[in-house]
Write an enzyme that holds these catalytic residues in place. Structure first.
Site, PDB file in Angstrom:
ATOM      1  N   LYS A 126       0.844  -1.197   0.000  1.00  0.00           N
ATOM      2  CA  LYS A 126       0.000   0.000   0.000  1.00  0.00           C
ATOM      3  C   LYS A 126       0.880   1.250   0.000  1.00  0.00           C
ATOM      4  CE  LYS A 126      -3.562   2.186   2.888  1.00  0.00           C
ATOM      5  NZ  LYS A 126      -4.391   2.029   4.100  1.00  0.00           N
ATOM      6  N   SER A 200      -8.991   2.440   2.994  1.00  0.00           N
ATOM      7  CA  SER A 200      -8.003   3.121   2.189  1.00  0.00           C
ATOM      8  C   SER A 200      -7.006   2.159   1.540  1.00  0.00           C
ATOM      9  CB  SER A 200      -7.257   4.158   3.033  1.00  0.00           C
ATOM     10  OG  SER A 200      -6.583   3.533   4.107  1.00  0.00           O
ATOM     11  N   SER A 224      -9.782   0.078   6.988  1.00  0.00           N
ATOM     12  CA  SER A 224      -9.043   0.035   5.715  1.00  0.00           C
ATOM     13  C   SER A 224      -8.451  -1.324   5.342  1.00  0.00           C
ATOM     14  CB  SER A 224      -7.916   1.061   5.730  1.00  0.00           C
ATOM     15  OG  SER A 224      -8.452   2.337   5.887  1.00  0.00           O
TER      16      SER A 224
END
Ligand SMILES: *[C@@H]1O[C@H](CO)[C@@H](O)[C@H](O)[C@H]1NC(C)=O
Length: 525
Positions: A126, A200, A224
Site C-alpha cells: 500500500k 483506504s 481500511s
C-alpha cells in the site's frame, strides 16, 4: 441529551440532502455499461504464495518466471483498474534472478524455508507505507515524496525473501473509504469497473482480486484492511494493537495512543497465505503475546447481524445471508453448542463512538497543524476549485477545528462508553470464541456513494477503538457477482484464532472468485 438529539437529527437531514444532490449522478450512471477486468489466463497466477515459495525453493519454478508473470498481469489490468502508484519492475526482475544464488547455495530446502519463507514471491505494498526509492506521497499532491528507507513491515517481508513489485493507490492521506486522489485518480473494482474498491487499502484490494497480486501489506484506522477486501472478495487482517510495527507509515502520529487504534496488517488472495504473512510481519518480541489458536471443535460462536441506528443503513439481505451462512457452518463444526446473537444495543453507537475517539487524537500528520488551523481558508479555496487537496482532507481539518466545541463531558462519556463495551464484550469473548458480524451493510457501491453512508463504517471502526483483531473473510456473492464478506473478530491477541477460522471459511465457501469467471452474470447485463 437534547443537544445530542438535535445533532443526530442534523446529520440525518444532511445525509438525506446529499441523496438529493446525487440525482444528476444517478442519471449519468444509466449510460455506463457493466465491465469487469480481463480474465486470468496464466495458471501460475492461481497458485498460493506458500505454494510459490515451496516450488521456488524446490527448484520446480523460477522466481523470475513468477515475477514476469505478475508484471504481465499488472500491465494488463492496470489500465482498467488504475491501482498502481509506482512500480519497480526492473529491480524486481533483478532480485528474482538473484534468488537463484540462494536456491543453489549450501542451504538445504528446510533452511531456506526457515530463513526465507517468502523467497522469490512477489508482493505489493500500500502506497502509504514507505518502500525505499518509491513514491511515498499517500495520494497527496502537496506532499510528493520518495521514501528514503523501508517501513518496518516492508523490511520484515523483504528479509523473508519477498520481492516488492510496486506501491498501490490510496486516498489522499488514507482519509477516505473510496480510493481516489489528485495524484493518481480513482481505483476501480475488478468485478465491476463502475464500482468502488473501498479504502483506504483500495489499490491492494483491486490488485489482489484481479489476480495481479498474491499477497500485500495494508493499514487500518477505521476499516481500511477490511472494507476494500470485502468489496473485492479477498482477505485482510486487522491485527491486535502493537504486534506489527507501524513505523514508516504516512500519515503517522507521535502520540502514545496511536498504535492502539492504528494498525499495519497483511492482505492476501488466499486465507492460508494471510496467516503465514501475519506471522512474518509480527515483531519477534511480540510473538509471546499471541494466544495459541484452539481446535475449532471447541469454538464458541457469537454473532451480530445488524446495528440498528437511524444514521446507519439497513443491512442487505445478501449480507445477512453471508453472516448466517458463516455462523451456521462454524456452529456445525463446533461441539460446544454455544452459538448466540449478542445484544445489538451493545454496538448501537459504534460509528459515533469510534469517530469521536479518532477525532480526539492530536497531532496526526495532515494538511493542517494543531486543531485544524487554516482549514476554513482551505475550504474556501476548495469551493472555488483552487485547492490542491481534496474534500476529505479539508473535511478532516474542519472537523478537528470544530471538535473544540464538543463539551468535555461528551468526550469523557465516549471514552467511558468504549471501555464499557470492551468489558461487556470480554465477558464472553475469550480465547475460545469469535464474534461474526458484517464488514459493511452491503456490497460495493458505485463510485462516490461513500458520502451517502458515512455512518455505516462503524461496523469496522469500532474494533479500532476497542483494540480487537478482526479478519475480513469473503463468503458469498450477490446475484450480479459482487463479493460479500464478513468480519471474524477475536479478543485482543487472539489473532491466530481469527486466522484459523478464516482458513476454515475458505475451505467451506471457496473464498476468492476470479473476476469474469462466471459469465452468467455478465450476460444478464
Ligand atoms: C509520485 O507519483 C505521482 C503519480 O505517478 C507522480 O505524479 C509524482 O510526480 C510522483 N512523485 C515523485 C516525487 O516522484
Amino acid at each position: 441529551m437534547a443537544g445530542e438529539k438535535i445533532f443526530r437529527g442534523l446529520i440525518w437531514s444532511l445525509q438525506k440532502i446529499i441523496w438529493f444532490f446525487f440525482i444528476p449522478v444517478y442519471i449519468v450512471r444509466l449510460f455506463y455499461k457493466h465491465k469487469s477486468c480481463p480474465p486470468i489466463k496464466n495458471d501460475l497466477l492461481f497458485l498460493t504464495a506458500s505454494t510459490l515459495a515451496y516450488k521456488i525453493r524446490k527448484k520446480e519454478l523460477k522466481s523470475e518466471t513468477v515475477v514476469k508473470c505478475y508484471i504481465e498481469r499488472i500491465s494488463e489490468v492496470n489500465p482498467h483498474l488504475n491501482a498502481v502508484v509506482e512500480d519497480r519492475f526492473r529491480e524486481a526482475l533483478e532480485e528474482a534472478r538473484q534468488v537463484e544464488n540462494i536456491v543453489n547455495s549450501k542451504l538445504d530446502e528446510q533452511e531456506i524455508e526457515e530463513q526465507y519463507p517468502l523467497l522469490g514471491v512477489p508482493i505489493t505494498i500500500k502506497g502509504s507505507l514507505a518502500v525505499e526509492g518509491l513514491n511515498h506521497s499517500t495520494g497527496m499532491l502537496l506532499r510528493n515524496k520518495i521514501a528514503l528507507k523501508d517501513a518496518d513491515a516492508v523490511k520484515r517481508v523483504k528479509e523473508a525473501g519477498a520481492i516488492v513489485l510496486l506501491v498501490s493507490n490510496t486516498p489522499e492521506l488514507c482519509l477516505n473509504w473510496e480510493t481516489t486522489n489528485k495524484l493518481i485518480g480513482t481505483t476501480r473494482n475488478p468485478y465491476d469497473l463502475r464500482r468502488t474498491v473501498g479504502g483506504s487499502s483500495g489499490g491492494e484490494a483491486s490488485l489482489l482480486s484481479s489476480g495481479a497480486s498474491i499477497i500485500g501489506i495494508g493499514s487500518d484506522i477505521a476499516g481500511s484492511l477490511r472494507i476494500p477486501m470485502h468489496y473485492c472478495g479477498v482477505w485482510g487482517h486487522k491485527p491486535s494493537p502493537r504486534l506489527i510495527s507501524v513505523e514508516g507509515h504516512y500519515p503517522s502520529c507521535p502520540e502514545e495512543e496511536w498504535p492502539d487504534v492504528f494498525q499495519v496488517g497483511p492482505v492476501s488472495r488466499y486465507a492460508s497465505d494471510l496467516a503465514m504473512l501475519f506471522e512474518i510481519m509480527v515483531e519477534p518480541e511480540m510473538k509471546s503475546k499471541l494466544k495459541k489458536p484452539i481446535d475449532l471443535t471447541k469454538l464458541k460462536v457469537y454473532y451480530l447481524t445488524e446495528i440498528r441506528n437511524i444514521l446507519v443503513s439497513r443491512v442487505s439481505t445478501d449480507t445477512k445471508e453471508a453472516v448466517s451462512k458463516a455462523v451456521l457452518h462454524l456452529e456445525s463444526i463446533s461441539k460446544t453448542s454455544v452459538c448466540q446473537e449478542i445484544d445489538p444495543k451493545l454496538l448501537k453507537f459504534a460509528s459515533e463512538h469510534s469517530y469521536l475517539r479518532l477525532l480526539m487524537i492530536d497531532n496526526v500528520e495532515n494538511l493542517f497543524s494543531g486543531k485544524g488551523e487554516g482549514a476554513h481558508l482551505e475550504f474556501l479555496r476548495l469551493l472555488f476549485w483552487m485547492s490542491k487537496s481534496v474534500f476529505t482532507t479539508v473535511g478532516y481539518g474542519l472537523l478537528r477545528w470544530w471538535s473544540r466545541v464538543i463539551p468535555e463531558r461528551c468526550v469523557k462519556r465516549t471514552f467511558k462508553d468504549i471501555a464499557v463495551i470492551k468489558s461487556k464484550l470480554l465477558e464472553f469473548l475469550d480465547d475460545q470464541s469469535v464474534l461474526v458480524l458484517p464488514v459493511f451493510t452491503r456490497e460495493a457501491s458505485p463510485h462516490g456513494d461513500v458520502y451517502k453512508m458515512l455512518f455505516n463504517y462503524g461496523y469496522c471502526s469500532i474494533f479500532n477503538s476497542l483494540g480487537f483483531p478482526s479478519t475480513c473473510c469473503p463468503i458469498t456473492r450477490t446475484s450480479d457477482g459482487m463479493p460479500i464478506g464478513i468480519q471474524v473478530v477475536g479478543a485482543p491477541n487472539c489473532d491466530r484464532l481469527c486466522l484459523t477460522v478464516a482458513k476454515e471459511l475458505e475451505r467451506a465457501f471457496g473464498g476468492w472468485v476470479p473476476p469474469s469467471a462466471d459469465n452468467n452474470f455478465l450476460e444478464m447485463k
